[in-house]
Design a protein around this motif. Sequence first.
Motif, PDB file in Angstrom:
ATOM      1  N   UNK A 595      73.821 156.538  28.134  1.00 12.76           N
ATOM      2  CA  UNK A 595      74.061 155.398  29.015  1.00 12.76           C
ATOM      3  C   UNK A 595      75.502 154.952  28.945  1.00 12.76           C
ATOM      4  N   UNK A 596      75.801 153.842  29.636  1.00 14.89           N
ATOM      5  CA  UNK A 596      77.139 153.271  29.561  1.00 14.89           C
ATOM      6  C   UNK A 596      77.269 152.492  28.256  1.00 14.89           C
ATOM      7  N   UNK A 597      78.477 152.067  27.977  1.00 17.96           N
ATOM      8  CA  UNK A 597      78.723 151.292  26.766  1.00 17.96           C
ATOM      9  C   UNK A 597      77.849 150.037  26.743  1.00 17.96           C
ATOM     10  N   UNK A 598      77.813 149.354  27.862  1.00 17.43           N
ATOM     11  CA  UNK A 598      77.045 148.116  27.933  1.00 17.43           C
ATOM     12  C   UNK A 598      75.554 148.387  27.729  1.00 17.43           C
ATOM     13  N   UNK A 599      75.038 149.438  28.346  1.00 12.66           N
ATOM     14  CA  UNK A 599      73.617 149.757  28.214  1.00 12.66           C
ATOM     15  C   UNK A 599      73.266 150.104  26.764  1.00 12.66           C
ATOM     16  N   UNK A 600      74.111 150.906  26.121  1.00  5.99           N
ATOM     17  CA  UNK A 600      73.831 151.321  24.743  1.00  5.99           C
ATOM     18  C   UNK A 600      73.951 150.145  23.778  1.00  5.99           C
ATOM     19  N   UNK A 601      74.864 149.236  24.043  1.00  5.98           N
ATOM     20  CA  UNK A 601      74.973 148.051  23.198  1.00  5.98           C
ATOM     21  C   UNK A 601      73.750 147.173  23.355  1.00  5.98           C
ATOM     22  N   UNK A 602      73.247 147.108  24.575  1.00 10.24           N
ATOM     23  CA  UNK A 602      72.065 146.274  24.832  1.00 10.24           C
ATOM     24  C   UNK A 602      70.821 146.856  24.160  1.00 10.24           C
ATOM     25  N   UNK A 603      70.769 148.191  24.050  1.00 11.46           N
ATOM     26  CA  UNK A 603      69.611 148.827  23.418  1.00 11.46           C
ATOM     27  C   UNK A 603      69.572 148.577  21.911  1.00 11.46           C
ATOM     28  N   UNK A 604      70.737 148.360  21.302  1.00 10.42           N
ATOM     29  CA  UNK A 604      70.784 148.041  19.888  1.00 10.42           C
ATOM     30  C   UNK A 604      70.445 149.186  18.957  1.00 10.42           C
ATOM     31  N   UNK A 605      70.644 150.428  19.379  1.00  6.10           N
ATOM     32  CA  UNK A 605      70.324 151.580  18.544  1.00  6.10           C
ATOM     33  C   UNK A 605      71.491 152.017  17.674  1.00  6.10           C
ATOM     34  N   UNK A 606      71.551 153.341  17.422  1.00  6.36           N
ATOM     35  CA  UNK A 606      72.586 153.889  16.548  1.00  6.36           C
ATOM     36  C   UNK A 606      73.985 153.599  17.083  1.00  6.36           C
ATOM     37  N   UNK A 607      74.162 153.693  18.419  1.00  2.00           N
ATOM     38  CA  UNK A 607      75.488 153.464  19.001  1.00  2.00           C
ATOM     39  C   UNK A 607      75.967 152.056  18.692  1.00  2.00           C
ATOM     40  N   UNK A 608      75.087 151.074  18.924  1.00  2.00           N
ATOM     41  CA  UNK A 608      75.471 149.686  18.676  1.00  2.00           C
ATOM     42  C   UNK A 608      75.791 149.462  17.205  1.00  2.00           C
ATOM     43  N   UNK A 609      75.007 150.112  16.313  1.00  2.00           N
ATOM     44  CA  UNK A 609      75.236 149.966  14.880  1.00  2.00           C
ATOM     45  C   UNK A 609      76.597 150.534  14.490  1.00  2.00           C
ATOM     46  N   UNK A 610      76.905 151.744  14.966  1.00  2.00           N
ATOM     47  CA  UNK A 610      78.191 152.368  14.641  1.00  2.00           C
ATOM     48  C   UNK A 610      79.351 151.588  15.257  1.00  2.00           C
ATOM     49  N   UNK A 611      79.166 151.086  16.450  1.00  2.00           N
ATOM     50  CA  UNK A 611      80.216 150.311  17.114  1.00  2.00           C
ATOM     51  C   UNK A 611      80.540 149.053  16.309  1.00  2.00           C
TER      52      UNK A 611
END
Length: 619
Positions: A595-611
């Motif tokens: 997904x986009x940055x915003x979508x992945x941040x909203x999902x709160x998964x691994x991407x959001x954690x690493x970010x």
Amino acid sequence: MPHPEPAPAKKPSFRERVDAMRNLPPFLRQVWQTSRWLTLASLGLRLVRALMPVAMLYVGKLIIDEAVRLAGAGPMPPLADALSSGHLTTLLELLLLELAIAIGSDLLGRLISYADSLLSELFTNATSVRLMEHAAELDLEDFEDPDLQDKLDRARRQTMGRMSLMSQLFGQVQDTITVISFAAGLIVYAPWLIVLLAIALVPAFIGESHFNTLGYSLNFSWTPERRQLDYLRQVGASVETAKEVKIFNLNRFLIDRYKLLAERFYKANRTLARKRAIWGTLLAALGTFGYYTAYAYIAWRTIRGDFSIGDLTFLSGSFLRLRQLLEGLLTGFSQVAGQALYLDDLFSFFAIEPEIRSRPDAVPIPRPIRQGFVFDNVGFRYPDAERWAVRNLSFELQAGEVIALVGENGAGKTTLVKLLARLYDPDEGRILLDGCDLRDYDLDDLRANMGVIFQDFVRYHLSAGENIGVGLVDAMNDKARIRDAAHRSLADEVIEALPAGYEQLIGRRFKTGVDLSGGQWQKIAIARAYMRDAQVMILDEPTAALDARAEFEVFQRFKELSDNRTAVLISHRFSSVRMADRILVLADGRIEASGTHEQLMAEGGRYAELFELQAAGYR
């Protein structure tokens, strides 16, 4: 670096040694193709020189017989009277003939050496070029295989070391002709001497053949250790490693490791050399005994009056030379057989066929790409690896889309782009481009349409302009294109600050070179990708040495210049990849989220954690 015991030396069987002789015809064909005129010159000169030794000995016999005749003809008048009366005419003519043969033989030897040296240089160059051309065709997988690296190392050594085989083979032909000429003379006087000579030399030949085979086995089994020695020499004395060697005081560790391996290799060679010297001396003594047996027989026949003094000189000299030549021929034959085993290393490397290649009915890449790429349940595992690098990988990369790949080390990001550039083919599934399997397209055309820069890009010790021009070799002399590529990658400011600009040699390998920082090198490397009018751009961690601001500027420029281009970005900095149209999160060789940055941040998964973990480091 471990230092296991070398593999036990496998002694080639007699059948394997005979089979290795099959390498001689293709070797000689390569020599012939290198230069026909030099090959013919070398052989022709040797043919003439082969007859010189027997001619020299026979003229010497005539001189001695003439001198004995003159001595028995009574008192000799003073030299002036003897010359004027013609008493010495025959003797002088024979002396001048022997002088001419000696000078001619020396001249022919120098001409042969000259022709051989030129032919050797041309052959080494031609074989080295062929080696590089063949290596360029091999798969990336081949270069990551330690066994093939050993084979490549042995092949590389053979390009430099096997040319002596040509001189040896040609010398064998020359010596064979000389042997025949001497043998013909001996047969006239005492045929059984030839039989005696052959019997006396056979043991020495068998011993030489045995030790040549053992020498090949030793060198073959020690190939990995020799590569380690080469590596230790490079690490211990190179500009690339000098800083760490000094900081960590690695010099003693590297030297001790080198000395340990070198000492073991030396001892193995010393043992073989000692055995060879002892047995070689004993076996050669048999040949010496045979010679003196024949010498005593010839002397006895001379005393009986069967032979003249000239005959004695001719026969003893002929037998000595014949013994030396036959010994050399037998030893040379054994050495040729041994060198043919080494040739096997070279030709077996040339026999390796790449698996990744264009099909006979391959088609060109679509221009433009309309749909994009589809990974359809793709799986790939590196050779001899138990773990899959990627598996069950399914996603689309649409034409003109910029995607970013993120994930922890070992997640499969670099493997994915290697599959996309067809450096590897999938073990499972398939990759489609505009609906057709990637393997259906012409391989060279596919790669020509990709601009790829990996994190471990090469730092070429060439000029700054050439370092960029290697991205498209056909445009190496297109100064405007090189400058445009440098401008796009922000490398133009780096190059303009160099003393000679685009003509400046960079890197520290050569005296006039100027070294660059890691970030400066990376900007120049990125410019290589811009040299191509590629439809697909791949940047695999190419900005790791840049600070956050410089990386953002490079990626922002890349985004601006990627209109209508399909692009893949890999970076550990999340602030840079957020500009991509879509982000794929990889974990354990699978796509975990997209997904986009915003979508992945909203999902709160691994991407959001690493970010968040990375962002916290900047707070």
